[in-house]
Design a protein around this motif. Structure first.
Motif, PDB file in Angstrom:
ATOM      1  N   LYS A 134      -3.823   4.108   6.306  1.00  0.00           N
ATOM      2  CA  LYS A 134      -3.385   4.462   5.036  1.00  0.00           C
ATOM      3  C   LYS A 134      -2.665   3.563   4.162  1.00  0.00           C
ATOM      4  O   LYS A 134      -1.808   3.277   4.829  1.00  0.00           O
ATOM      5  CB  LYS A 134      -2.531   6.029   5.243  1.00  0.00           C
ATOM      6  N   LYS A 192      -0.422   2.590   1.123  1.00  0.00           N
ATOM      7  CA  LYS A 192       0.315   2.781   0.301  1.00  0.00           C
ATOM      8  C   LYS A 192       0.300   1.948  -1.083  1.00  0.00           C
ATOM      9  O   LYS A 192      -0.444   0.992  -0.999  1.00  0.00           O
ATOM     10  CB  LYS A 192       1.702   2.932   0.781  1.00  0.00           C
ATOM     11  N   THR A 193       0.716   2.718  -1.985  1.00  0.00           N
ATOM     12  CA  THR A 193       0.975   1.780  -3.297  1.00  0.00           C
ATOM     13  C   THR A 193       1.275   0.491  -3.041  1.00  0.00           C
ATOM     14  O   THR A 193       2.423   0.260  -2.746  1.00  0.00           O
ATOM     15  CB  THR A 193       1.444   2.713  -4.643  1.00  0.00           C
ATOM     16  N   ASP A 194       0.589  -0.811  -3.638  1.00  0.00           N
ATOM     17  CA  ASP A 194       1.052  -2.159  -3.787  1.00  0.00           C
ATOM     18  C   ASP A 194       1.230  -2.658  -2.304  1.00  0.00           C
ATOM     19  O   ASP A 194       1.660  -3.566  -2.080  1.00  0.00           O
ATOM     20  CB  ASP A 194       2.519  -2.062  -4.339  1.00  0.00           C
ATOM     21  N   GLN A 195       0.775  -1.674  -1.144  1.00  0.00           N
ATOM     22  CA  GLN A 195       0.624  -2.174   0.160  1.00  0.00           C
ATOM     23  C   GLN A 195      -0.290  -3.336   0.281  1.00  0.00           C
ATOM     24  O   GLN A 195       0.322  -4.502   0.955  1.00  0.00           O
ATOM     25  CB  GLN A 195       0.512  -1.023   1.140  1.00  0.00           C
ATOM     26  N   PHE A 213      -6.093   0.496  -4.185  1.00  0.00           N
ATOM     27  CA  PHE A 213      -5.494   1.815  -4.658  1.00  0.00           C
ATOM     28  C   PHE A 213      -5.014   2.603  -3.553  1.00  0.00           C
ATOM     29  O   PHE A 213      -5.402   2.157  -2.216  1.00  0.00           O
ATOM     30  CB  PHE A 213      -6.327   2.719  -5.379  1.00  0.00           C
ATOM     31  N   ALA A 214      -3.977   3.251  -3.561  1.00  0.00           N
ATOM     32  CA  ALA A 214      -3.523   4.004  -2.200  1.00  0.00           C
ATOM     33  C   ALA A 214      -4.595   4.909  -1.733  1.00  0.00           C
ATOM     34  O   ALA A 214      -5.074   5.517  -2.691  1.00  0.00           O
ATOM     35  CB  ALA A 214      -2.120   4.700  -2.579  1.00  0.00           C
ATOM     36  N   GLY A 215      -4.649   5.047  -0.602  1.00  0.00           N
ATOM     37  CA  GLY A 215      -5.586   6.138   0.058  1.00  0.00           C
ATOM     38  C   GLY A 215      -6.115   5.679   1.442  1.00  0.00           C
ATOM     39  O   GLY A 215      -5.348   4.745   2.075  1.00  0.00           O
TER      40      GLY A 215
END
Length: 523
Positions: free
Chosen positions: A435, A437-440, A445-447
């Motif tokens: 999964k 995360k945002t900016d990971q 995109f997050a997803g």
């Protein structure tokens, strides 16, 4: 004669007394002048506790005239601020006069708050001591008061600035280092510095010449140049890019601003270094550059491929008809068949070029990525002295992909990995659900994603080649149809990008290469 001598003696004694009185008057005048010119407030209490003298400074401190103070008792409300501190040395809350009179001890540096006009308050530092008469008995108490309000205000401001600096450094996203200019030893870091690079202050203190161990050698000249510029008189140096080896072995690219902290004489005490982690930014810049190159080559390749494909279709049709009409079955037929084969190969090349253009958009369907990885990998290493070790997580999510294009990606990455191990060995191929995360992960995109990889243990890729790895037509192999046209990784990148995924290559010379692919998973 006796009367004369006696008269002279009396006269001499009178003269001496007069001289003594004059000296005493002069001494008393000097003493009073000294008291009046002092910046500290002076007040004398006699043995009964009444005020016998105050100087001008005390009048100004209390905002009262001398005739309002002299003669009043120490117990008057004017002196209530001179209560002894109950928390100090177990003393009672007596007034300072009582305390000094009881103990005959000197009290120094006692802080008292005195309210003056309106609600304004001043802070006084109080010194009190007994004074004695000619017979050695205590004659009273003298008290010296110093207005330390400005000192307290300045100290409070300094404390506020210090607290603000500590808060800013501790909560800043940028790494802050304080280093000695003489030997480069790190003497302070903030939380961000430890979070970004993983080293604690203890690690830095144990490594006096940290920059020779942690700054990547190719960036070391920049470090030396920055130090020389500061030593030559510059107050600060900005935009110094350094590569740092983190504690976990990662390479972190940081952009530093170095500021010289100087003493009053202008000598450099230490360097304050503010470092921003720009690893992700550099990654995004590189990815954007790759995308722009592929986009430009895609426009060109798409147009050329369509036009070339039309020409080849006409040539291929003519060759097929010529084969049917050939009178001499052997020689002419073989030549026509050879030409037809080359046309078919050229047609395959145009289909590969079309991957760059809109004509290469994926035709998706729900698929199992584990099956595609295993089938393509085993086919790609068949006949080679290389075997595959698979490591798939249980219950991998499904994906919507173009199976043909994804087979092409797996085939190319596995083939490259196998060729990197000419003496044979084992390729590691794995996949797992993640999964994001945002900016990971930059550019994702997050997803939900499936992260899969192909890892070899070959010679690795040299640093200069890493920058050109995804450039179309860049290859280290012998040019040609069999050996390679330099389109493999570029096409893989385009296919993965068209699937809203990401392809990343990490390599260490002498250790091996890992190609990691992120593909969006179905909800």
């Amino acid at each position: 004669m006796s009367d004369v001598s006696s008269s002279e003696a009396v006269k001499n004694k009178a003269d001496k007394l007069e001289q003594t009185a004059a000296l005493f008057k002069e001494s008393d005048a000097r003493f009073k002048c000294l008291l009046e010119t002092m910046q500290e407030g002076i007040v004398f209490f006699d043995q009964a506790g009444k005020v016998t003298f105050v100087n001008t400074a005390l009048e100004k401190m209390l905002g009262l005239e001398r005739n309002q103070i002299v003669g009043i008792s120490y117990q008057d409300r004017q002196w209530q601020f001179l209560l002894a501190d109950e928390q100090r040395n177990g003393e009672s809350g007596d007034l300072l006069f009582d305390h000094v009179k009881k103990t005959s001890r000197i009290i120094t540096g006692r802080k008292c708050i005195r309210q003056i006009a309106g609600n304004e308050k001043i802070t006084l530092s109080v010194h009190a001591a007994p004074y004695y008469g000619e017979k050695g008995d205590m004659a009273g108490v003298v008290t010296v008061l110093t207005d330390v309000s400005d000192f307290k205000r300045i100290r409070n401001e300094v404390d506020e600035i210090k607290d603000l600096y500590e808060r800013l450094t501790n909560y800043a996203d940028e790494a802050i280092f304080r280093t000695r200019i003489t030997d480069g030893k790190v003497i302070y870091i903030n939380e961000a510095a430890e979070r970004i690079l993983g080293y604690s202050l203890t690690n830095y203190l144990a490594e006096p010449d940290f920059y020779t161990k942690f700054v990547i050698p190719e960036y070391f000249p920049r470090w030396l140049k920055m130090i020389e510029e500061i030593k030559s008189g510059k107050d600060f140096v900005k935009n110094v890019i350094l590569g740092i080896t983190a504690k976990d072995g990662r390479t972190v690219i940081m952009e530093f601003t170095a500021v010289a902290a100087k003493d009053q004489k202008g000598g450099i005490i230490h360097l304050e270094m503010l470092g921003r982690d720009i690893t992700a930014r550099r990654f995004l810049e590189n990815e954007l550059s790759k995308a722009q190159k592929l986009e430009s080559i895609g426009l060109l390749a798409g147009g050329i491929a369509h036009d070339f494909n039309n020409i080849l279709t006409a040539i291929l049709g003519s060759l097929s008809l010529a084969k049917l009409e050939a009178k001499s079955p052997r020689m002419l037929y073989e030549r026509l068949a050879g030409a037809e084969e080359q046309c078919i190969r050229a047609k395959a090349l145009t289909s590969r070029l079309l991957t760059y253009s809109r004509g290469g958009s994926p035709l998706r369907k729900t698929s199992s990525l584990a099956r595609i990885l295993q089938e393509s990998a085993e086919f790609s290493v068949s006949g080679k002295n290389v075997n595959c070790k698979f490591n798939f997580a249980d219950n991998l999510w499904s994906v919507q992909i173009d199976e043909g294009q994804m087979h092409q990606v797996v085939h190319h990455l596995v083939t490259n990995a196998a060729e990197a191990m000419p003496d044979g060995g084992t390729l590691e191929i794995g996949a797992q659900n993640i999964k994001v995360k945002t900016d990971q992960v930059p550019l994702l995109f997050a997803g939900n994603y499936i992260k899969w990889y192909v890892k070899d243990h070959g010679a690795g890729i040299p640093g200069p080649h890493m920058k050109k790895l995804f450039d179309p037509y860049f290859t280290t192999k012998q040019m040609g149809y069999i050996k390679g046209m330099g389109l493999g990784l570029a096409i893989c990148y385009s296919i993965v990008k068209n699937h809203e995924g990401l392809l990343v290559v990490d390599s260490e010379p002498g250790v091996g290469t890992v190609c990691t692919v992120y593909i969006p998973a179905l909800d």
